[in-house]
Write an enzyme that holds these catalytic residues in place. Structure first.
Site, mmCIF file in Angstrom:
data_model
loop_
_atom_site.group_PDB
_atom_site.id
_atom_site.type_symbol
_atom_site.label_atom_id
_atom_site.label_comp_id
_atom_site.label_asym_id
_atom_site.label_seq_id
_atom_site.Cartn_x
_atom_site.Cartn_y
_atom_site.Cartn_z
ATOM 1 N N GLY A 31 0.812 -1.216 0.000
ATOM 2 C CA GLY A 31 0.000 0.000 0.000
ATOM 3 C C GLY A 31 0.839 1.256 0.000
ATOM 4 C CG ASP A 35 4.324 8.735 -9.692
ATOM 5 O OD1 ASP A 35 3.104 8.552 -9.464
ATOM 6 O OD2 ASP A 35 4.793 9.844 -10.019
ATOM 7 C CG HIS A 37 3.520 0.891 -5.333
ATOM 8 N ND1 HIS A 37 3.610 1.852 -4.354
ATOM 9 C CD2 HIS A 37 4.069 -0.235 -4.817
ATOM 10 C CE1 HIS A 37 4.178 1.326 -3.278
ATOM 11 N NE2 HIS A 37 4.471 0.072 -3.534
ATOM 12 C CG ASP A 150 12.202 -3.404 -2.296
ATOM 13 O OD1 ASP A 150 12.644 -3.098 -1.196
ATOM 14 O OD2 ASP A 150 11.263 -2.783 -2.847
ATOM 15 C CD GLN A 153 10.498 -7.674 -1.941
ATOM 16 O OE1 GLN A 153 10.311 -7.549 -0.748
ATOM 17 N NE2 GLN A 153 9.874 -6.909 -2.831
HETATM 18 O O1 PAF Z 1 8.081 -5.031 -1.660
HETATM 19 C C1 PAF Z 1 7.065 -5.047 -0.920
HETATM 20 O O2 PAF Z 1 6.244 -4.124 -0.935
HETATM 21 C C2 PAF Z 1 6.851 -6.223 0.016
HETATM 22 O O3 PAF Z 1 8.062 -6.723 0.483
HETATM 23 C C3 PAF Z 1 6.002 -7.346 -0.600
HETATM 24 C C4 PAF Z 1 6.679 -7.964 -1.814
HETATM 25 C C5 PAF Z 1 4.638 -6.805 -1.006
HETATM 26 C C6 PAF Z 1 5.793 -8.470 0.411
HETATM 27 O O4 PAF Z 1 5.147 -8.014 1.567
#
Ligand code: PAF
Length: 280
Positions: A31, A35, A37, A150, A153
């Site tokens: 949430g 920009d 996202h 990220d 990730q």
């Molecule tokens: O990058 C993020 O916003 C979070 O780490 C994710 C991938 C939604 C997991 O909670």
């Protein structure tokens, strides 16, 4: 646009969506949409027949003393953004629907989680991998979209998808930046004015290393020294500055084309991360 809060209902809706509209895309978010996202969502809507956006601030990826309670939230405006972008479904479950009483199953990707942010945030990537796998099984996407900001990730999720045969295409999208170079992040909303001004030295550090790389420098020590000097100008607290192999995340001593410099630094109480591929 439907807003679904229950995992069982989401699974049912995803099944129906997939049979009518394939490929089904998912953009997982916490949430406070910005920009960065929006660029992921737009890419997903151009490449997928229908798109689900998940909005869930995952408690299991925050350690003790981290900013879970302070994480920015703006559900009403997030829903408006999704509606305007013609999203089919927003999945926004409460925490106890994702992690019910007695929850006891966790996913670890230990080698990729060990360094960089994982070293400073024990348990963080275990929480990320677990929630992302759950989102995949609930939203049943064929394509998923993550930002390269990220980066650790992203690499870890790609590994998890391969190792567990999850059958999802993971699409990494370039970092979106403010005009002055600061990488967009929901956490930027929590920066005080003076911290916002100092935060730009993180991307300046990366750019300075990139300029040196273009000029022919390949010693990671020299590249890190240059980035360090920029960060010092912003008076930020450096967690790490490293140059990594973009696939294995191994720390390098000699940089090569497309290796990545990654930085984490605290500006006041806010931890920010950023990274850039080094290109000659
Ligand atoms: O990058 C993020 O916003 C979070 O780490 C994710 C991938 C939604 C997991 O909670």
């Amino acid at each position: 646009m439907e807003v679904i809060k229950s995992p069982a209902e989401m699974q049912k809706a995803a099944g129906a969506l997939r049979s009518e509209a394939s490929p089904l895309g998912l953009v997982p978010t916490m949430g406070a949409l910005h920009d960065g996202h929006i660029s992921l969502i737009k890419r997903a809507t151009t490449e997928c027949a229908a798109v689900v956006v998940s909005i869930f601030v995952n408690p299991s990826q925050f350690g003790l003393g981290e900013d879970f309670e302070l994480y920015p939230s703006s559900l009403d405006s997030d829903l408006e953004i999704c509606e305007n972008l013609e999203i089919a479904v927003v999945y926004a479950p409460p925490a106890d629907a994702m992690f019910e009483k007695g929850y006891d199953t966790w996913i670890e990707v230990p080698s990729l989680a060990a360094g960089l942010c994982g070293a400073n945030r024990p348990g963080h990537f275990r929480g990320v991998a677990t929630v992302v796998a759950k989102l995949f099984s609930i939203c049943r996407p064929e394509r998923v979209y993550f930002g390269e900001k990220d980066y650790q990730q992203l690499v870890l999720i790609r590994r998890m998808v391969l190792d567990l045969n999850l059958g999802v295409d993971v699409i990494g999208c370039p970092t979106v930046r403010e005009n002055d170079g600061l990488a967009m992040s929901s956490r930027n909303a929590n920066l005080e004015k003076n911290e916002r001004e100092r935060a730009i030295f993180i991307s300046r550090g990366l750019c300075r290393a990139q300029d040196l790389f273009v000029a022919g420098e390949r010693s990671v020590n020299e590249l890190k020294k240059a980035a360090h000097e920029e960060l010092e100008k912003g008076d930020v607290e450096i967690d790490y500055i490293e140059v990594i192999d973009p696939e294995t995340m191994e720390l390098l001593e000699v940089a090569f084309d497309s290796s990545r410099m990654a930085i984490s630094a605290k500006v006041g109480a806010i931890r920010l991360i950023d990274n850039l591929p080094l290109k000659g």
